[in-house]
Scaffold this active site. Structure first.
Site, PDB file in Angstrom:
ATOM      1  N   GLU A 139      43.245  13.196  28.415  1.00 49.95           N
ATOM      2  CA  GLU A 139      44.017  11.975  28.672  1.00 49.95           C
ATOM      3  C   GLU A 139      43.882  11.599  30.150  1.00 49.95           C
ATOM      4  N   PRO A 140      44.255  10.371  30.493  1.00 49.66           N
ATOM      5  CA  PRO A 140      44.129   9.968  31.902  1.00 49.66           C
ATOM      6  C   PRO A 140      44.789  10.969  32.860  1.00 49.66           C
ATOM      7  N   ASP A 187      35.209  25.679  37.331  1.00 46.58           N
ATOM      8  CA  ASP A 187      36.352  26.477  37.799  1.00 46.58           C
ATOM      9  C   ASP A 187      37.144  27.061  36.632  1.00 46.58           C
ATOM     10  N   HIS A 228      45.787  14.223  31.965  1.00 43.17           N
ATOM     11  CA  HIS A 228      45.741  15.611  31.487  1.00 43.17           C
ATOM     12  C   HIS A 228      44.326  15.950  31.059  1.00 43.17           C
ATOM     13  N   ARG A 248      31.177  24.448  23.450  1.00 44.51           N
ATOM     14  CA  ARG A 248      30.741  25.135  24.672  1.00 44.51           C
ATOM     15  C   ARG A 248      29.559  26.058  24.379  1.00 44.51           C
ATOM     16  N   ASN A 257      35.226  26.036  21.548  1.00 47.51           N
ATOM     17  CA  ASN A 257      34.373  27.243  21.509  1.00 47.51           C
ATOM     18  C   ASN A 257      33.008  26.916  20.933  1.00 47.51           C
ATOM     19  N   ARG A 291      21.887  15.117  23.561  1.00 46.44           N
ATOM     20  CA  ARG A 291      22.506  16.372  23.116  1.00 46.44           C
ATOM     21  C   ARG A 291      24.027  16.235  23.017  1.00 46.44           C
ATOM     22  N   GLU A 311      34.072  19.853  28.842  1.00 41.42           N
ATOM     23  CA  GLU A 311      34.234  21.066  28.021  1.00 41.42           C
ATOM     24  C   GLU A 311      34.753  22.236  28.846  1.00 41.42           C
TER      25      GLU A 311
HETATM   26  P1  TGC Z   1      46.937  29.102  26.481  1.00 42.39           P
HETATM   27  O1  TGC Z   1      48.411  29.337  26.605  1.00 42.39           O
HETATM   28  O2  TGC Z   1      45.984  30.037  27.115  1.00 42.39           O
HETATM   29  O3  TGC Z   1      46.554  28.998  24.925  1.00 42.39           O
HETATM   30  C1  TGC Z   1      47.249  28.152  24.037  1.00 42.39           C
HETATM   31  C2  TGC Z   1      46.894  28.571  22.625  1.00 42.39           C
HETATM   32  O4  TGC Z   1      45.478  28.378  22.406  1.00 42.39           O
HETATM   33  C3  TGC Z   1      44.865  29.658  22.118  1.00 42.39           C
HETATM   34  N1  TGC Z   1      43.553  29.631  22.816  1.00 42.39           N
HETATM   35  C4  TGC Z   1      42.394  29.502  22.167  1.00 42.39           C
HETATM   36  N2  TGC Z   1      42.124  29.427  20.841  1.00 42.39           N
HETATM   37  C5  TGC Z   1      40.834  29.282  20.491  1.00 42.39           C
HETATM   38  N3  TGC Z   1      39.836  29.224  21.412  1.00 42.39           N
HETATM   39  C6  TGC Z   1      40.074  29.282  22.725  1.00 42.39           C
HETATM   40  N4  TGC Z   1      39.071  29.178  23.603  1.00 42.39           N
HETATM   41  C7  TGC Z   1      41.405  29.434  23.159  1.00 42.39           C
HETATM   42  N5  TGC Z   1      42.012  29.529  24.381  1.00 42.39           N
HETATM   43  C8  TGC Z   1      43.330  29.651  24.142  1.00 42.39           C
HETATM   44  C9  TGC Z   1      45.797  30.697  22.664  1.00 42.39           C
HETATM   45  O5  TGC Z   1      45.612  31.919  22.004  1.00 42.39           O
HETATM   46  C10 TGC Z   1      47.138  30.060  22.342  1.00 42.39           C
HETATM   47  O6  TGC Z   1      47.328  30.190  20.950  1.00 42.39           O
HETATM   48  P2  TGC Z   1      48.812  30.338  20.314  1.00 42.39           P
HETATM   49  O7  TGC Z   1      48.564  30.389  18.834  1.00 42.39           O
HETATM   50  O8  TGC Z   1      49.358  31.605  20.905  1.00 42.39           O
HETATM   51  O9  TGC Z   1      49.575  29.128  20.755  1.00 42.39           O
HETATM   52  O10 TGC Z   1      46.653  27.615  26.959  1.00 42.39           O
HETATM   53  P3  TGC Z   1      46.791  26.966  28.403  1.00 42.39           P
HETATM   54  O11 TGC Z   1      47.586  25.709  28.236  1.00 42.39           O
HETATM   55  O12 TGC Z   1      47.244  27.975  29.396  1.00 42.39           O
HETATM   56  O13 TGC Z   1      45.288  26.497  28.726  1.00 42.39           O
HETATM   57  C11 TGC Z   1      44.254  27.406  28.840  1.00 42.39           C
HETATM   58  C12 TGC Z   1      42.967  26.691  29.317  1.00 42.39           C
HETATM   59  C13 TGC Z   1      43.136  26.150  30.722  1.00 42.39           C
HETATM   60  C14 TGC Z   1      41.864  27.729  29.316  1.00 42.39           C
HETATM   61  C15 TGC Z   1      42.596  25.547  28.336  1.00 42.39           C
HETATM   62  O14 TGC Z   1      43.548  24.586  28.251  1.00 42.39           O
HETATM   63  C16 TGC Z   1      41.258  24.929  28.640  1.00 42.39           C
HETATM   64  O15 TGC Z   1      40.245  25.386  28.167  1.00 42.39           O
HETATM   65  N6  TGC Z   1      41.206  23.785  29.441  1.00 42.39           N
HETATM   66  C17 TGC Z   1      39.994  23.021  29.613  1.00 42.39           C
HETATM   67  C18 TGC Z   1      40.085  21.732  28.826  1.00 42.39           C
HETATM   68  C19 TGC Z   1      38.783  21.348  28.206  1.00 42.39           C
HETATM   69  O16 TGC Z   1      37.848  22.126  28.103  1.00 42.39           O
HETATM   70  N7  TGC Z   1      38.694  20.131  27.722  1.00 42.39           N
HETATM   71  C20 TGC Z   1      37.550  19.691  27.024  1.00 42.39           C
HETATM   72  C21 TGC Z   1      37.787  18.351  26.363  1.00 42.39           C
HETATM   73  S1  TGC Z   1      36.555  17.935  25.167  1.00 42.39           S
HETATM   74  C22 TGC Z   1      35.197  17.592  26.064  1.00 42.39           C
HETATM   75  O17 TGC Z   1      35.099  17.746  27.230  1.00 42.39           O
HETATM   76  C23 TGC Z   1      34.062  17.091  25.278  1.00 42.39           C
HETATM   77  S2  TGC Z   1      32.626  16.823  26.181  1.00 42.39           S
HETATM   78  C24 TGC Z   1      31.744  16.181  24.933  1.00 42.39           C
HETATM   79  C25 TGC Z   1      30.285  16.177  25.095  1.00 42.39           C
HETATM   80  O18 TGC Z   1      29.595  17.192  24.837  1.00 42.39           O
HETATM   81  O19 TGC Z   1      29.771  15.052  25.376  1.00 42.39           O
HETATM   82  P1  FAD Z   2      40.997  17.760  36.413  1.00 39.93           P
HETATM   83  O1  FAD Z   2      41.573  18.608  35.353  1.00 39.93           O
HETATM   84  O2  FAD Z   2      41.853  16.762  37.069  1.00 39.93           O
HETATM   85  O3  FAD Z   2      40.338  18.715  37.499  1.00 39.93           O
HETATM   86  C1  FAD Z   2      39.985  18.239  38.809  1.00 39.93           C
HETATM   87  C2  FAD Z   2      39.542  19.458  39.641  1.00 39.93           C
HETATM   88  O4  FAD Z   2      40.619  20.397  39.727  1.00 39.93           O
HETATM   89  C3  FAD Z   2      38.374  20.207  39.004  1.00 39.93           C
HETATM   90  O5  FAD Z   2      37.505  20.653  40.012  1.00 39.93           O
HETATM   91  C4  FAD Z   2      39.038  21.395  38.332  1.00 39.93           C
HETATM   92  O6  FAD Z   2      38.165  22.519  38.204  1.00 39.93           O
HETATM   93  C5  FAD Z   2      40.190  21.664  39.280  1.00 39.93           C
HETATM   94  N1  FAD Z   2      41.292  22.367  38.607  1.00 39.93           N
HETATM   95  C6  FAD Z   2      42.062  21.941  37.579  1.00 39.93           C
HETATM   96  N2  FAD Z   2      42.931  22.882  37.204  1.00 39.93           N
HETATM   97  C7  FAD Z   2      42.708  23.942  38.013  1.00 39.93           C
HETATM   98  C8  FAD Z   2      43.288  25.252  38.118  1.00 39.93           C
HETATM   99  N3  FAD Z   2      44.245  25.681  37.285  1.00 39.93           N
HETATM  100  N4  FAD Z   2      42.792  26.079  39.077  1.00 39.93           N
HETATM  101  C9  FAD Z   2      41.807  25.690  39.902  1.00 39.93           C
HETATM  102  N5  FAD Z   2      41.224  24.470  39.861  1.00 39.93           N
HETATM  103  C10 FAD Z   2      41.681  23.622  38.920  1.00 39.93           C
HETATM  104  N6  FAD Z   2      37.120  14.889  26.865  1.00 39.93           N
HETATM  105  C11 FAD Z   2      37.408  14.769  25.535  1.00 39.93           C
HETATM  106  O7  FAD Z   2      38.507  15.061  25.092  1.00 39.93           O
HETATM  107  N7  FAD Z   2      36.455  14.318  24.657  1.00 39.93           N
HETATM  108  C12 FAD Z   2      35.212  13.973  25.050  1.00 39.93           C
HETATM  109  O8  FAD Z   2      34.373  13.587  24.227  1.00 39.93           O
HETATM  110  C13 FAD Z   2      34.894  14.064  26.443  1.00 39.93           C
HETATM  111  N8  FAD Z   2      33.682  13.656  26.895  1.00 39.93           N
HETATM  112  C14 FAD Z   2      33.444  13.608  28.238  1.00 39.93           C
HETATM  113  C15 FAD Z   2      32.263  13.032  28.722  1.00 39.93           C
HETATM  114  C16 FAD Z   2      32.020  12.946  30.082  1.00 39.93           C
HETATM  115  C17 FAD Z   2      30.776  12.267  30.584  1.00 39.93           C
HETATM  116  C18 FAD Z   2      32.948  13.505  30.995  1.00 39.93           C
HETATM  117  C19 FAD Z   2      32.668  13.469  32.480  1.00 39.93           C
HETATM  118  C20 FAD Z   2      34.113  14.074  30.545  1.00 39.93           C
HETATM  119  C21 FAD Z   2      34.386  14.120  29.161  1.00 39.93           C
HETATM  120  N9  FAD Z   2      35.603  14.631  28.677  1.00 39.93           N
HETATM  121  C22 FAD Z   2      35.897  14.544  27.335  1.00 39.93           C
HETATM  122  C23 FAD Z   2      36.645  15.036  29.608  1.00 39.93           C
HETATM  123  C24 FAD Z   2      36.426  16.417  30.220  1.00 39.93           C
HETATM  124  O9  FAD Z   2      36.669  17.433  29.310  1.00 39.93           O
HETATM  125  C25 FAD Z   2      37.335  16.525  31.445  1.00 39.93           C
HETATM  126  O10 FAD Z   2      36.789  15.672  32.432  1.00 39.93           O
HETATM  127  C26 FAD Z   2      37.471  17.939  31.967  1.00 39.93           C
HETATM  128  O11 FAD Z   2      38.149  18.758  31.041  1.00 39.93           O
HETATM  129  C27 FAD Z   2      38.163  18.007  33.339  1.00 39.93           C
HETATM  130  O12 FAD Z   2      39.310  17.225  33.353  1.00 39.93           O
HETATM  131  P2  FAD Z   2      39.546  16.162  34.559  1.00 39.93           P
HETATM  132  O13 FAD Z   2      38.298  15.356  34.686  1.00 39.93           O
HETATM  133  O14 FAD Z   2      40.809  15.449  34.269  1.00 39.93           O
HETATM  134  O15 FAD Z   2      39.669  17.024  35.864  1.00 39.93           O
END
Ligand code: TGC
Ligand code: FAD
Length: 393
Positions: free
Chosen positions: A141-142, A376, A144, A252, A249, A98, A372
């Site tokens: 990133e490593p 938390d 971030h 997720r 979005n 998936r 994603e």
């Molecule tokens: P913040 O200041 O809140 O927002 C910055 C700008 O982004 C806009 N925005 C959004 N837009 C669309 N959808 C959303 N969900 C949005 N959330 C915020 C916001 O309006 C603003 O826009 P603008 O135009 O005013 O600049 O941003 P922040 O830096 O405070 O961060 C908010 C936070 C913590 C919620 C966000 O950074 C976050 O979601 N962090 C988690 C990171 C994450 O989910 N990483 C995923 C990486 S990819 C992955 O994991 C793939 S897994 C792949 C697989 O399925 O195998």
């Molecule tokens: P950190 O951000 O270092 O967090 C560590 C702990 O601190 C967590 O428990 C977290 O909840 C907590 N924490 C962080 N900030 C706060 C806060 N403000 N308040 C309270 N608690 C906090 N990323 C991509 O870009 N592309 C991909 O395809 C992708 N695939 C992935 C596949 C796998 C198998 C895995 C495990 C990860 C993948 N990721 C990908 C990365 C993934 O999105 C990140 O691991 C995730 O966003 C968390 O980042 P981190 O691991 O650096 O943890």
């Protein structure tokens, strides 16, 4: 996609009646494929920590990538409900399979469709949709992860091309990807997205080893050492974190459906086992403590199925907010992880073996609850929505 027979799967509130005939046909054809092609081999791939690469072609042929993409770009022009159901069924098989499809659809096809130029759309979308090429998404990133806005990967404008430097980590599909969607800062610190073709000078994608989770999925890095990217590969308009977060979005949303699928698979396996396994002269399904586990699992799955159906309609109508999606992702993944643990106990010692899917789902879901946006972070997104006060920093 062809219609097939109905398989065993919990549907206590007759949620199937809420779907259209077309949605049921799509769901059943993916269910059929997963039962035939994923379940019989997935434990072996999980054990040897290998992604079953050959499945990509079949998934493409069956229309599992980019189901909501219009026909003009090579998609089937279905809706987000169809996308959700496909993710649910794929994760009944395995979260790794998936994940591959989630990334291809929501993190590669989706941004090209939403932010790409017409040339980019015509060049890449049809081949991504039919599975001819594979994509990945570089945001983390490593240093971030939860805070992608602080990323340090950057590019410099060199006229007809840009020079990209930096590293992305934990990237699904990285080593097998033909293209990556990379998010990096320009010289003014503004986040932009671009399509990077694999294999150029200075580009490398080392694999990450030693995972106990998502073993049947490729995870790796993307390293850019002065990589030359043609200017026409940049997304022209989208700027800031809004770009990558919009893709999240979509991903997720799909993950929230997928988690329900893994919970359904655990429930099915446990129910079957509990009816067959006898202790103290009767099936263990007849003991109250085991019925509690099964009844509670079915209750949580039913609540999640109804929530997913509603969220699917809201997404189709353009009304599903990021916070609504966060709530579903957080709830459903946590629910599935809990059900994997509880149903494993129903099987006693047998539950720890790879004759049954619980341990694999449980280990996989430890990644799903982290990527994603961690559990938390999704709570904080909900908290910010209800209070109006962001508590991320
Ligand atoms: P913040 O200041 O809140 O927002 C910055 C700008 O982004 C806009 N925005 C959004 N837009 C669309 N959808 C959303 N969900 C949005 N959330 C915020 C916001 O309006 C603003 O826009 P603008 O135009 O005013 O600049 O941003 P922040 O830096 O405070 O961060 C908010 C936070 C913590 C919620 C966000 O950074 C976050 O979601 N962090 C988690 C990171 C994450 O989910 N990483 C995923 C990486 S990819 C992955 O994991 C793939 S897994 C792949 C697989 O399925 O195998
Ligand atoms: P950190 O951000 O270092 O967090 C560590 C702990 O601190 C967590 O428990 C977290 O909840 C907590 N924490 C962080 N900030 C706060 C806060 N403000 N308040 C309270 N608690 C906090 N990323 C991509 O870009 N592309 C991909 O395809 C992708 N695939 C992935 C596949 C796998 C198998 C895995 C495990 C990860 C993948 N990721 C990908 C990365 C993934 O999105 C990140 O691991 C995730 O966003 C968390 O980042 P981190 O691991 O650096 O943890």
């Amino acid at each position: 996609m062809a219609a097939t027979v109905q398989f065993e799967a919990p549907d206590h509130y007759l949620v199937d009646e809420l779907y259209t005939d077309e949605q049921i046909i799509i769901r059943d054809s993916v269910r059929d494929w997963v039962n035939r092609s994923v379940k019989p081999v997935i434990e072996e791939y999980f054990e040897k920590a290998e992604f079953p690469r050959y499945m990509v072609k079949e998934m493409g042929e069956m229309g599992m990538f980019g189901p909501f993409i219009p026909e003009e770009y090579g998609g089937p022009g279905l809706d987000f409900m169809a996308y959700g159901l496909i993710m649910q069924e794929l994760e009944r098989g395995d979260s790794g399979v998936r994940s591959m499809a989630s990334v291809q659809t929501s993190l590669v096809i989706y941004p090209i469709w939403k932010f790409g130029t017409e040339e980019q759309k015509h060049k890449y979308l049809p081949r991504l949709i039919n599975g001819e090429i594979i994509g990945c998404f570089g945001l983390t990133e490593p240093n971030h992860g939860s805070d992608p806005g602080s990323m340090v990967t950057r590019f410099e404008d060199k006229g007809d091309h840009v020079i990209l430097n930096g590293a992305k980590m934990w990237i699904t599909n990285s080593t097998i990807a033909d293209i990556s969607i990379v998010w990096a800062k320009d010289e003014e610190g503004i986040i932009r997205g671009m399509i990077v073709e694999a294999g150029g000078e200075g580009y490398s994608a080392p694999e990450t080893h030693g995972k106990y989770s998502l073993r049947a999925s490729v995870t790796g890095e993307l390293v850019f050492d002065n990589v030359k990217v043609p200017k026409e590969n940049l997304f022209p308009e989208v700027k800031g974190l809004r770009g990558p977060l919009s893709c999240l979005n979509s991903a997720r949303y799909g993950i929230s459906w997928g988690a329900v699928g893994s919970a359904m698979d655990c429930y099915d396996a446990a129910l079957r086992y509990a009816k067959e396994r006898k202790q103290f002269g009767k099936p263990i399904a007849g003991f109250q403590l085991q019925q509690k586990k099964l009844a509670e699992a079915l209750t949580e799955i039913t609540k999640a199925q109804l929530m997913s159906w509603r969220l699917g309609n809201l997404r189709n109508e353009g009304k599903a907010t990021a916070a609504m999606i966060s709530m579903a992702k957080r709830n459903h993944v946590d629910m599935a992880l809990h059900i994997a643990r509880e149903t494993r106990q129903i099987l006693g010692a047998m539950g720890i073996t790879n004759d049954f899917p619980m341990m694999r789902h449980m280990m996989n879901l430890e990644s799903v609850i982290t990527y994603e946006g961690t559990h938390d972070i999704h709570l904080l997104i909900t908290g910010a929505e209800v209070t109006g006060i962001p508590a991320f920093y």
